[in-house]
Design an enzyme around this catalytic site. Structure first.
Site, PDB file in Angstrom:
ATOM      1  N   CYS A 104      -4.003   1.612  -3.310  1.00 26.07           N
ATOM      2  CA  CYS A 104      -3.871   0.250  -2.788  1.00 26.07           C
ATOM      3  C   CYS A 104      -5.163  -0.193  -2.125  1.00 26.07           C
ATOM      4  CB  CYS A 104      -2.710   0.187  -1.794  1.00 26.07           C
ATOM      5  SG  CYS A 104      -2.512  -1.438  -1.012  1.00 26.07           S
ATOM      6  N   CYS A 107      -4.702  -2.013   1.188  1.00 22.49           N
ATOM      7  CA  CYS A 107      -4.382  -1.124   2.308  1.00 22.49           C
ATOM      8  C   CYS A 107      -5.599  -0.338   2.784  1.00 22.49           C
ATOM      9  CB  CYS A 107      -3.287  -0.137   1.896  1.00 22.49           C
ATOM     10  SG  CYS A 107      -1.870  -0.858   1.070  1.00 22.49           S
ATOM     11  N   ASP A 108      -6.372   0.206   1.853  1.00 18.42           N
ATOM     12  CA  ASP A 108      -7.405   1.180   2.212  1.00 18.42           C
ATOM     13  C   ASP A 108      -8.828   0.761   1.873  1.00 18.42           C
ATOM     14  OD1 ASP A 108      -5.450   3.112   3.089  1.00 18.42           O
ATOM     15  OD2 ASP A 108      -4.968   3.427   0.985  1.00 18.42           O
TER      16      ASP A 108
END
Length: 278
Positions: A104, A107-108
């Protein structure tokens, strides 16, 4: 309410969550899971740790059977079993998970600002992740096993025209390479069986997700296997059964959107129970 869970889902494979509201410095993923559970217990929820062997929605009350044989009955059920990312299944992939290997970018991705990131895949999800990373990384390499993208023409065109994105066609990842601390590169093989090593700081595997719906055979699903919910609600095709999070969401797949649909499902389930004599 009883929460049955085998593990913490996809968040357990993430080190830090930077886009969850209320945590301006980010929050450790495990800490977030523990906080969510503690808050639920504070307001009356019980938590049972077990994997489910089967779920019977053909009778009432509904029946859920744990791996140890215990059967639990309920008048209403919220399905929040999530989805599992598809993996390449090559050496080093699990070893460097959350240490350079991710699924993701939203997300990261911010962990790799001004660094080199690779995206594996050729669909819309891969294109979205590549374009997102191109805004924050110094450069992005898309690795695709075919000679054409599966993505929509509009998405593919944006990637192909982006000056910071390089495409490696007809190329596959054969191994993830790194040291004791983190990923340092990926081993690639092209159509002519030539092997090369690409130095990267991160790899985002974007080859799709598999919704965890095998237990719910009688619930209506879409063509990709995600549980169908009535638009604007969490109602499924079975009265008294609701779905929340990634198990019914192939688009957003974020912790905050899962929390939002979880709140919707709780309200939908409570209203249904009260209509039937709570």
């Amino acid at each position: 309410p009883l929460v049955i869970a085998r593990d913490g889902g996809q968040l357990e494979a993430t080190s830090n969550v930077d886009n969850y509201p209320g945590f301006d410095d980010g929050v450790d993923a495990i800490d977030l899971l523990q906080r969510l559970e503690k808050q639920a217990v504070k307001f009356g929820a019980q938590v049972k740790s077990c994997g489910l062997r089967s779920v019977d929605l053909t009778c009432r009350p509904f029946k859920a059977t744990c791996d140890d044989g215990e059967t639990i009955t309920s008048s209403a059920l919220i399905v929040a079993t999530g989805a599992s990312p598809r993996w390449l299944e090559v050496p080093g992939e699990k070893q460097f998970l959350a240490r350079g290997v991710h699924t993701c970018a939203t997300c990261d991705g911010y962990f790799y600002r001004e660094r080199h990131a690779a995206v594996v895949g050729g669909g819309d999800t891969a294109m979205e992740q590549a374009l997102f990373l191109a805004r924050i990384c110094s450069r992005v390499t898309v690795v695709h096993r075919s000679g054409t993208f599966r993505a929509t023409k509009a998405m593919a065109t944006r990637v192909l025209k982006h000056p910071k994105i390089l495409i490696l066609w007809n190329t596959q990842v054969t191994a993830f390479i790194g040291d004791d601390s983190a990923l340092t590169g990926i081993e690639l093989i092209d159509q002519g069986n030539s092997s090369t090593l690409l130095t990267v700081d991160a790899v985002f595997v974007a080859i799709g997700h598999i919704p965890n719906t095998d237990l719910f055979k009688t619930v209506r699903k879409n063509s990709d296997g995600y549980i169908y919910t009535v638009p604007g609600s969490t109602l499924t095709s079975v009265p008294g059964v609701y779905a929340a999070g990634d198990v019914q969401d192939p688009v957003y797949r974020q912790a905050i959107t899962s929390a939002g649909t979880g709140a919707m499902a709780a309200i939908d389930a409570e209203r249904w129970l009260c209509e039937h004599g709570c």
